[in-house]
Design a protein around this motif. Structure first.
Motif, PDB file in Angstrom:
ATOM      1  N   ARG A   9       4.610  14.046  10.262  1.00  0.00           N
ATOM      2  CA  ARG A   9       4.413  13.482   8.885  1.00  0.00           C
ATOM      3  C   ARG A   9       4.731  14.492   7.863  1.00  0.00           C
ATOM      4  O   ARG A   9       4.588  14.539   6.636  1.00  0.00           O
ATOM      5  CB  ARG A   9       2.877  13.369   8.500  1.00  0.00           C
ATOM      6  CG  ARG A   9       2.201  12.113   9.560  1.00  0.00           C
ATOM      7  CD  ARG A   9       0.830  11.960   9.558  1.00  0.00           C
ATOM      8  NE  ARG A   9       0.225  11.114  10.274  1.00  0.00           N
ATOM      9  CZ  ARG A   9       0.009  10.799  11.637  1.00  0.00           C
ATOM     10  NH1 ARG A   9       0.207  12.119  11.993  1.00  0.00           N
ATOM     11  NH2 ARG A   9      -0.236   9.957  11.997  1.00  0.00           N
ATOM     12  N   GLY A  10       5.818  15.490   8.417  1.00  0.00           N
ATOM     13  CA  GLY A  10       6.173  16.513   7.101  1.00  0.00           C
ATOM     14  C   GLY A  10       7.115  16.063   6.670  1.00  0.00           C
ATOM     15  O   GLY A  10       8.053  14.966   7.039  1.00  0.00           O
ATOM     16  N   GLY A  19       0.959  -1.126   0.036  1.00  0.00           N
ATOM     17  CA  GLY A  19      -0.052  -0.020   0.021  1.00  0.00           C
ATOM     18  C   GLY A  19       0.990   1.159   0.008  1.00  0.00           C
ATOM     19  O   GLY A  19       1.971   1.196   0.075  1.00  0.00           O
ATOM     20  N   VAL A  20       0.199   2.316  -0.125  1.00  0.00           N
ATOM     21  CA  VAL A  20       0.878   3.843  -0.316  1.00  0.00           C
ATOM     22  C   VAL A  20       1.046   4.518   1.012  1.00  0.00           C
ATOM     23  O   VAL A  20       1.669   5.475   1.200  1.00  0.00           O
ATOM     24  CB  VAL A  20       0.409   4.526  -1.202  1.00  0.00           C
ATOM     25  CG1 VAL A  20       0.234   4.012  -2.852  1.00  0.00           C
ATOM     26  CG2 VAL A  20      -1.329   4.910  -0.841  1.00  0.00           C
ATOM     27  N   LEU A  21       0.919   3.863   2.370  1.00  0.00           N
ATOM     28  CA  LEU A  21       0.902   4.301   3.496  1.00  0.00           C
ATOM     29  C   LEU A  21       1.852   3.300   4.407  1.00  0.00           C
ATOM     30  O   LEU A  21       2.831   3.640   5.025  1.00  0.00           O
ATOM     31  CB  LEU A  21      -0.214   4.881   4.293  1.00  0.00           C
ATOM     32  CG  LEU A  21      -1.182   5.996   3.515  1.00  0.00           C
ATOM     33  CD1 LEU A  21      -2.173   6.318   4.256  1.00  0.00           C
ATOM     34  CD2 LEU A  21      -0.396   7.400   3.427  1.00  0.00           C
ATOM     35  N   GLU A  71      -0.341   5.883  11.461  1.00  0.00           N
ATOM     36  CA  GLU A  71       0.744   6.313  12.234  1.00  0.00           C
ATOM     37  C   GLU A  71       2.222   6.101  11.564  1.00  0.00           C
ATOM     38  O   GLU A  71       2.266   5.334  10.723  1.00  0.00           O
ATOM     39  CB  GLU A  71       0.642   5.363  13.539  1.00  0.00           C
ATOM     40  CG  GLU A  71       1.458   4.017  13.324  1.00  0.00           C
ATOM     41  CD  GLU A  71       0.595   3.149  12.823  1.00  0.00           C
ATOM     42  OE1 GLU A  71       1.052   2.010  12.351  1.00  0.00           O
ATOM     43  OE2 GLU A  71      -0.786   3.422  12.407  1.00  0.00           O
ATOM     44  N   THR A  72       3.064   6.989  11.992  1.00  0.00           N
ATOM     45  CA  THR A  72       4.310   6.807  11.366  1.00  0.00           C
ATOM     46  C   THR A  72       5.206   5.740  11.955  1.00  0.00           C
ATOM     47  O   THR A  72       4.767   5.292  13.161  1.00  0.00           O
ATOM     48  CB  THR A  72       5.037   8.185  11.390  1.00  0.00           C
ATOM     49  OG1 THR A  72       5.213   8.723  12.741  1.00  0.00           O
ATOM     50  CG2 THR A  72       4.344   9.140  10.719  1.00  0.00           C
ATOM     51  N   ALA A  73       6.277   5.227  11.442  1.00  0.00           N
ATOM     52  CA  ALA A  73       7.066   4.251  12.048  1.00  0.00           C
ATOM     53  C   ALA A  73       7.822   4.601  13.415  1.00  0.00           C
ATOM     54  O   ALA A  73       8.039   4.060  14.269  1.00  0.00           O
ATOM     55  CB  ALA A  73       8.296   3.990  11.119  1.00  0.00           C
ATOM     56  N   LEU A 131       8.032   3.630   6.266  1.00  0.00           N
ATOM     57  CA  LEU A 131       6.924   3.088   5.685  1.00  0.00           C
ATOM     58  C   LEU A 131       6.799   3.740   4.127  1.00  0.00           C
ATOM     59  O   LEU A 131       7.602   4.754   3.805  1.00  0.00           O
ATOM     60  CB  LEU A 131       5.637   3.538   6.438  1.00  0.00           C
ATOM     61  CG  LEU A 131       5.787   2.945   7.685  1.00  0.00           C
ATOM     62  CD1 LEU A 131       4.507   3.307   8.645  1.00  0.00           C
ATOM     63  CD2 LEU A 131       6.011   1.500   8.065  1.00  0.00           C
ATOM     64  N   SER A 132       6.036   3.259   3.437  1.00  0.00           N
ATOM     65  CA  SER A 132       5.806   3.668   2.070  1.00  0.00           C
ATOM     66  C   SER A 132       5.281   4.895   2.285  1.00  0.00           C
ATOM     67  O   SER A 132       5.188   5.779   0.914  1.00  0.00           O
ATOM     68  CB  SER A 132       4.710   2.607   1.419  1.00  0.00           C
ATOM     69  OG  SER A 132       3.993   2.255   2.024  1.00  0.00           O
ATOM     70  N   GLY A 133       4.395   5.192   3.119  1.00  0.00           N
ATOM     71  CA  GLY A 133       3.936   6.693   3.278  1.00  0.00           C
ATOM     72  C   GLY A 133       5.037   7.746   3.180  1.00  0.00           C
ATOM     73  O   GLY A 133       4.920   8.893   2.644  1.00  0.00           O
ATOM     74  N   ASP A 134       6.180   7.504   3.908  1.00  0.00           N
ATOM     75  CA  ASP A 134       7.327   8.355   3.480  1.00  0.00           C
ATOM     76  C   ASP A 134       7.987   8.677   2.227  1.00  0.00           C
ATOM     77  O   ASP A 134       8.228   9.615   1.923  1.00  0.00           O
ATOM     78  CB  ASP A 134       8.544   7.909   4.594  1.00  0.00           C
ATOM     79  CG  ASP A 134       8.065   7.693   6.235  1.00  0.00           C
ATOM     80  OD1 ASP A 134       7.424   8.624   6.726  1.00  0.00           O
ATOM     81  OD2 ASP A 134       8.274   6.704   6.710  1.00  0.00           O
ATOM     82  N   VAL A 135       7.795   7.519   1.495  1.00  0.00           N
ATOM     83  CA  VAL A 135       8.302   7.540   0.187  1.00  0.00           C
ATOM     84  C   VAL A 135       7.429   8.286  -0.596  1.00  0.00           C
ATOM     85  O   VAL A 135       7.923   9.249  -1.330  1.00  0.00           O
ATOM     86  CB  VAL A 135       8.320   6.036  -0.300  1.00  0.00           C
ATOM     87  CG1 VAL A 135       8.705   6.232  -1.772  1.00  0.00           C
ATOM     88  CG2 VAL A 135       9.456   5.460   0.445  1.00  0.00           C
TER      89      VAL A 135
END
Length: 351
Positions: free
Chosen positions: A236-237, A181-183, A229-231, A210-214
């Motif tokens: 999330r900036g 997935g994308v997040l 949530e982030t890793a 995570l993929s969301g960072d990419v």
């Protein structure tokens, strides 16, 4: 009359409220919220659905139509337990609804007794709701829905859903499901190395990024789209995302400059595209084996990761790629299974 469509996922809760009057259907409310079942626990799931009901405030005469994927969560010992718990919770929370339906893997609606008796027919059936809807619009197409966690691929041939897999393991075998997935996807599950100062470095298996960072640092999504949530639990900036990505090869933001970290992100993203591309070639091969030219098929994309689906589809040789938002609007694209479940109920009720 109102119809409430629910898609109860393991990571996201999606809902739509439709109002039906004089033969016309109107979208009254759309909800998509982070819903980490494995963190919330069973009591949290019950409370989350109660809060949702309070938020949408359905009219006295309303119907609920539900699809789900949350049963896969390791909150439950197995899928049967998960389905029965979720079905039981919907029955309890929405006990005042005039009818309560559940989508099964055959793209049919059943009620409580059938859902409870055959839980594996209800498990992870959100794809069946979406495919039911798309098959009414497009005769020969491949439907690709990429969300925060996974990718669903459904071939539709001559207006009929033409899948080989009806459970998640079967779909993983037949190329109809990619756990990407994308997040939420851990970077070390996408690649086993990244570019590093003109060489390649192997990765730590830690959940550093995570993929969301990419997707965020490459401009594929915005901060408001990064709903999970982030890793590391930080923000999330772009700065925080770059810092997390720098740790993937056991480095940091002092060892790597931002240009180097962006090259890591590009490499990971290309690998994400390839994962979907590779699965689409498997699906193309099956369509060709049935005597159809897959290049004549449309591709219909949906979900937060529609941009990834489009890119993979074009590389796989599909020329006619459309997004479901062009048919139903962007808000609906992100909660398509819930919308489809609601429309399935509308059809069953003959409204």
């Amino acid at each position: 009359m109102e119809i409430l469509g629910l898609d109860i996922g393991g990571a996201n809760l999606k809902a739509i409220k439709l109002s039906v009057s004089n033969g016309k259907t109107h979208v009254k409310e759309v909800i998509r919220e982070y819903f980490p079942v494995w963190i919330l626990g069973k009591n949290g799931v019950v409370e989350g659905l109660r809060k949702l009901k309070e938020s949408v405030n359905p009219s006295p005469n309303y119907v609920v139509s539900t699809t789900m994927t949350a049963e896969l969560s390791d909150l439950f010992r197995n899928k049967s337990e998960g389905v029965r718990f979720i079905v039981g919770t919907v029955e309890e929370v929405f006990s005042d609804a005039s009818r309560r339906f559940y989508v099964n893997v055959k793209s049919k609606l059943v009620e409580y007794s059938e859902a409870y008796k055959s839980p594996l027919e209800i498990a992870a059936a959100n794809w069946a709701a979406s495919a039911w809807l798309i098959s009414k619009k497009l005769r020969n197409c491949i439907f690709i829905d990429i969300g925060s966690t996974s990718t669903t691929i459904v071939p539709i041939i001559n207006g009929k859903i033409s899948v080989q897999g009806y459970t998640d393991p079967e779909k993983l075998v037949y190329g109809e499901l990619v756990y990407l997935g994308v997040l939420r996807t851990n970077i070390c599950s996408i690649v086993n190395k990244v570019p590093y100062k003109g060489l390649f470095a192997r990765l730590s298996s830690e959940k550093f990024a995570l993929s969301g960072d990419v997707c965020l640092v490459l401009g594929k999504i915005g901060v408001k789209d990064y709903t999970t949530e982030t890793a590391d639990g930080r923000g999330r900036g772009i700065r925080e995302c770059l810092d997390r990505l720098s740790r993937v090869p056991c480095a940091d933001n002092e060892i790597l400059n931002d240009y180097e970290i962006l090259e890591i992100a590009r490499y990971v993203y290309e690998s994400m595209v390839f994962r979907v591309f590779e699965t689409l070639t498997q699906v193309r091969s099956r369509i060709a084996s049935l005597g159809y030219n897959p290049s004549t098929f449309k591709v219909c994309t949906a979900g937060l990761g529609s941009f990834l689906a489009k890119e993979a589809a074009k590389r796989a040789g599909f020329k006619d790629v459309i997004d479901v938002s062009g048919i139903y609007g962007k808000k609906i694209s992100h909660i398509l299974p819930a919308y489809a479940a609601a429309l399935m109920a509308l059809e069953v009720l003959g409204k």
